[in-house]
Scaffold this active site. Structure first.
Site, PDB file in Angstrom:
ATOM      1  N   ASN A   1     130.246  -6.137   8.621  1.00 27.93           N
ATOM      2  CA  ASN A   1     130.069  -7.456   9.237  1.00 27.93           C
ATOM      3  C   ASN A   1     128.961  -8.332   8.347  1.00 27.93           C
ATOM      4  OD1 ASN A   1     128.144  -5.097  10.284  1.00 27.93           O
ATOM      5  ND2 ASN A   1     127.931  -6.816  12.241  1.00 27.93           N
TER       6      ASN A   1
ATOM      7  N   GLU B   1     122.209   2.713  14.870  1.00 32.50           N
ATOM      8  CA  GLU B   1     122.800   1.738  15.540  1.00 32.50           C
ATOM      9  C   GLU B   1     124.300   1.005  16.520  1.00 32.50           C
ATOM     10  OE1 GLU B   1     123.335  -1.858  16.150  1.00 32.50           O
ATOM     11  OE2 GLU B   1     122.831  -2.310  14.616  1.00 32.50           O
TER      12      GLU B   1
ATOM     13  N   CYS C   1     126.972  -7.029  16.061  1.00 36.11           N
ATOM     14  CA  CYS C   1     126.665  -6.544  17.926  1.00 36.11           C
ATOM     15  C   CYS C   1     125.663  -7.114  18.580  1.00 36.11           C
ATOM     16  CB  CYS C   1     126.003  -4.818  16.813  1.00 36.11           C
ATOM     17  SG  CYS C   1     124.665  -5.385  15.962  1.00 36.11           S
TER      18      CYS C   1
ATOM     19  N   GLU D   1     115.018   0.443  14.124  1.00 38.96           N
ATOM     20  CA  GLU D   1     114.806   0.135  13.187  1.00 38.96           C
ATOM     21  C   GLU D   1     113.469  -1.152  13.106  1.00 38.96           C
ATOM     22  OE1 GLU D   1     119.230  -0.595  11.931  1.00 38.96           O
ATOM     23  OE2 GLU D   1     118.699   1.061  10.651  1.00 38.96           O
TER      24      GLU D   1
HETATM   25  O1  TXE Z   1     133.183   1.396  11.697  1.00 39.46           O
HETATM   26  P1  TXE Z   1     132.580   3.047  11.290  1.00 39.46           P
HETATM   27  P2  TXE Z   1     134.908   0.554  12.010  1.00 39.46           P
HETATM   28  C1  TXE Z   1     132.291  -1.433  16.435  1.00 39.46           C
HETATM   29  C2  TXE Z   1     132.857  -2.380  16.487  1.00 39.46           C
HETATM   30  C3  TXE Z   1     134.578  -2.060  15.239  1.00 39.46           C
HETATM   31  C4  TXE Z   1     134.012  -0.445  15.800  1.00 39.46           C
HETATM   32  C5  TXE Z   1     134.869   0.529  14.580  1.00 39.46           C
HETATM   33  O2  TXE Z   1     133.483  -2.533  18.049  1.00 39.46           O
HETATM   34  O3  TXE Z   1     135.596  -2.471  15.816  1.00 39.46           O
HETATM   35  O4  TXE Z   1     132.729  -0.364  15.484  1.00 39.46           O
HETATM   36  O5  TXE Z   1     134.405  -0.626  13.432  1.00 39.46           O
HETATM   37  C6  TXE Z   1     131.745   5.148   7.813  1.00 39.46           C
HETATM   38  N1  TXE Z   1     130.579   9.690   8.033  1.00 39.46           N
HETATM   39  N2  TXE Z   1     130.856  -1.848  15.075  1.00 39.46           N
HETATM   40  O6  TXE Z   1     135.709   1.477  12.433  1.00 39.46           O
HETATM   41  O7  TXE Z   1     134.099   3.441  11.727  1.00 39.46           O
HETATM   42  C7  TXE Z   1     132.001   3.990   7.357  1.00 39.46           C
HETATM   43  O8  TXE Z   1     133.072   4.039   6.385  1.00 39.46           O
HETATM   44  C8  TXE Z   1     130.232   9.386   7.995  1.00 39.46           C
HETATM   45  C9  TXE Z   1     129.869  -2.260  15.268  1.00 39.46           C
HETATM   46  O9  TXE Z   1     135.058   0.347  10.805  1.00 39.46           O
HETATM   47  O10 TXE Z   1     131.740   3.096  12.399  1.00 39.46           O
HETATM   48  C10 TXE Z   1     131.451   2.808   7.476  1.00 39.46           C
HETATM   49  O11 TXE Z   1     130.811   2.638   6.115  1.00 39.46           O
HETATM   50  N3  TXE Z   1     130.470   8.265   7.929  1.00 39.46           N
HETATM   51  C11 TXE Z   1     128.916  -2.124  14.081  1.00 39.46           C
HETATM   52  C12 TXE Z   1     130.255   2.948   8.418  1.00 39.46           C
HETATM   53  O12 TXE Z   1     130.480   4.373   9.220  1.00 39.46           O
HETATM   54  C13 TXE Z   1     131.526   6.855   7.872  1.00 39.46           C
HETATM   55  C14 TXE Z   1     129.381  -2.558  13.330  1.00 39.46           C
HETATM   56  C15 TXE Z   1     131.009   1.527   9.690  1.00 39.46           C
HETATM   57  O13 TXE Z   1     132.067   2.508   9.666  1.00 39.46           O
HETATM   58  C16 TXE Z   1     132.018   7.855   8.991  1.00 39.46           C
HETATM   59  C17 TXE Z   1     130.987  -2.346  12.769  1.00 39.46           C
HETATM   60  C18 TXE Z   1     132.134   8.978   9.165  1.00 39.46           C
HETATM   61  N4  TXE Z   1     132.947  10.755  10.202  1.00 39.46           N
HETATM   62  C19 TXE Z   1     131.347  -2.467  13.537  1.00 39.46           C
HETATM   63  N5  TXE Z   1     133.098   7.727   9.976  1.00 39.46           N
HETATM   64  C20 TXE Z   1     127.816  -2.895  14.712  1.00 39.46           C
HETATM   65  N6  TXE Z   1     127.006  -1.758  15.604  1.00 39.46           N
HETATM   66  O14 TXE Z   1     126.957  -3.640  13.991  1.00 39.46           O
HETATM   67  C21 TXE Z   1     133.297   6.602   8.855  1.00 39.46           C
HETATM   68  N7  TXE Z   1     132.323   6.125   8.762  1.00 39.46           N
END
Ligand code: TXE
Length: 479
Positions: A150, A248, A282, A460
């Site tokens: 994001n 986070e 977020c 953080e």
């Molecule tokens: O995020 P992911 P996604 C929320 C938002 C969104 C939902 C899913 O609601 O719809 O999360 O988003 C890495 N081991 N937020 O699926 O999967 C991945 O490659 C290690 C809130 O896109 O959590 C990426 O680099 N790493 C949020 C990172 O994790 C892993 C911002 C985030 O992806 C992994 C984004 C694993 N097993 C989404 N699986 C905020 N807090 O700002 C995935 N990743």
């Protein structure tokens, strides 16, 4: 353009030569390829980080600081290129990347370049025992940083800048959905003279590349920003290895509006806190609670203002809302409009996918306001993470406080009121990590940043980040 991994100061292809498509969300088209890195690429990055660690950890604070400032300056010099790249990769308006994402990424490097020169540890004199204790704050070693899509460079730099400043070497993975600015950053690191191996960037999927970082026994700390489900999974994998964790995660933040607020200021900021970055922050205030005496007026004014927000191609200067980050994400967000209708919510504006002329396959959606009957419905409880907000009235401070806290998340809250005593009472009782009063997303990088409950663990920002990326060691000397 093909993106490459950045390992040991060099650009390299993934060992198995496997690649993933990278999409331009404004057009819905593939525009580059990124490495589909495996456990072997992560191992190579780890070895590079490990061999650089000793020298980097003994590099003077002045020298570390000088290099981080140089990175910050180079980002500023290349602002336009980075803003365009971020927009192309993520779908956000170019002006937004230029005003927020890239300048804040540069600030992150500058801030931690300065912070490390001010970071001090404690000493405790054991009076009456002829002894003194002092605490060393030593870098951890090789650490892992995993960031989301994001605010790609902004959140990537928010992790790697303190990690490096504190003397660690890093294996980092940006989101596979938005890898471009991390790739461009590697070029800047080379130009700034960051010694090879201090930062290694491995591109690939979360479930393979990310998982390999989390599982690696030599990577002793993980700083992660992303979804709550992923965060919980990472915690499970890392716990038996006793890794330090900073998570986070998601948010479902209340925006609480009292009748005594500065109305115009509140209205303008509420439009921003609802739909900035297509609602994909977020910290967005996605649950709006309005005191009943001004509810109808607010509803009319808010809907009117939101209807004027121009949705369009990210490169158009008049665009306020760009494209959502990916097709699956757009589909997820749209599905919540259906869910809302099914549970008795009323769509006051928006709710539909939009087709933009010339970018017919892009992932656009109208900014959407849903009036909900109860705070317990799914659209009011689950993180949607798109241009969708809910609104509902409240009649007392106690009632709104209870509704604000009745979600599994606890990242941030916004309060609009001029009543000082109420501000203090509510700030004390809101179950969140950050409270904004009469403002939103105003950031001072020295402050602790993070959430409670399912929004994560750890903080953080400022010295909190430097504490996370160091181990305290107490030395007790008897004299
Ligand atoms: O995020 P992911 P996604 C929320 C938002 C969104 C939902 C899913 O609601 O719809 O999360 O988003 C890495 N081991 N937020 O699926 O999967 C991945 O490659 C290690 C809130 O896109 O959590 C990426 O680099 N790493 C949020 C990172 O994790 C892993 C911002 C985030 O992806 C992994 C984004 C694993 N097993 C989404 N699986 C905020 N807090 O700002 C995935 N990743």
């Amino acid at each position: 353009m093909n993106i490459q991994n950045y390992i040991n100061g060099q650009f390299v292809n993934p060992i198995h030569n496997e690649w993933l498509n990278n999409y331009n969300p404004a057009k819905g088209e593939v525009y580059s390829q990124i490495p589909n890195s495996t456990i072997e690429d992560v191992e190579m990055a780890y070895k590079s980080a490990k061999s650089a660690f000793k020298k980097w950890s003994l590099t003077s604070l002045e020298e570390r600081s000088r290099i981080l400032i140089k990175i910050s300056e180079l980002l500023e010099e290349n602002l336009q290129q980075f803003a365009e790249a971020e927009s192309l990769d993520n779908g956000k308006p170019i002006w937004l990347a230029k005003a927020v994402d890239i300048p804040r990424a540069a600030s992150n490097f500058r801030f931690f370049a300065n912070a490390i020169t001010q970071f001090a540890s404690e000493s405790h004199e054991s009076v009456g025992h002829n002894a003194i204790n002092y605490t060393l704050r030593q870098p951890i070693g090789v650490v892992g940083c995993i960031s989301p899509w994001n605010l790609p460079l902004y959140l990537f730099s928010w992790k790697i800048a303190p990690a490096i400043a504190a003397g660690n070497c890093v294996v980092a993975k940006p989101s596979e959905v938005t890898p471009m600015t991390a790739f461009l950053l590697s070029e800047i690191c080379i130009e700034a003279g960051l010694p090879k191996g201090v930062l290694n960037i491995v591109h690939g999927l979360g479930t393979t590349t990310g998982q390999a970082i989390v599982e690696h026994p030599g990577i002793k700390a993980i700083s992660f920003t992303g979804g709550t489900v992923t965060g919980a999974h990472i915690a499970k994998v890392a716990a038996p290895m006793f890794k330090k964790l900073s998570l986070e995660l998601g948010g479902k933040n209340p925006n609480i509006i009292f009748a005594d607020c500065d109305y115009d200021d509140m209205l303008t900021t509420t439009v921003r806190s609802s739909f900035a970055n297509q609602g994909q922050i977020c910290l967005c205030g996605s649950r709006i609670f309005v005191e009943d005496s001004i509810y109808e007026k607010f509803k009319t004014d808010f809907v009117k203002k939101v209807k004027t927000l121009k949705v369009g191609h990210p490169s158009a200067t008049e665009t306020k809302v760009g494209a959502l980050v990916s097709k699956p994400h757009l589909e997820k967000v749209l599905s919540y409009v259906k869910i809302a209708k099914g549970e008795g919510g009323k769509v006051l504006c928006g709710g539909n996918q939009l087709t933009i002329k010339g970018s017919e396959n892009g992932y656009y959606m109208e900014p959407t306001i849903i009036e909900v009957k109860t705070d317990e419905c799914r659209v009011n409880q689950e993180e949607i993470f798109g241009p969708v907000v809910t609104i509902m009235p409240f009649s007392s401070e106690e009632e709104v406080l209870q509704m604000a806290n009745k979600v599994k998340y606890g990242l941030s809250a916004t309060l609009w009121t001029n009543d000082l005593k109420r501000t203090m009472r509510m700030s004390n009782q809101l179950q969140v990590g950050i409270v904004w009063v009469n403002t939103w997303m105003m950031r001072d990088l020295r402050t602790p940043f993070g959430g409670v409950k399912d929004s994560g663990v750890g903080r953080e920002g400022g010295f909190e980040a430097l504490r996370f990326f160091t181990e305290p060691k107490n030395v007790c000397i008897k004299y």
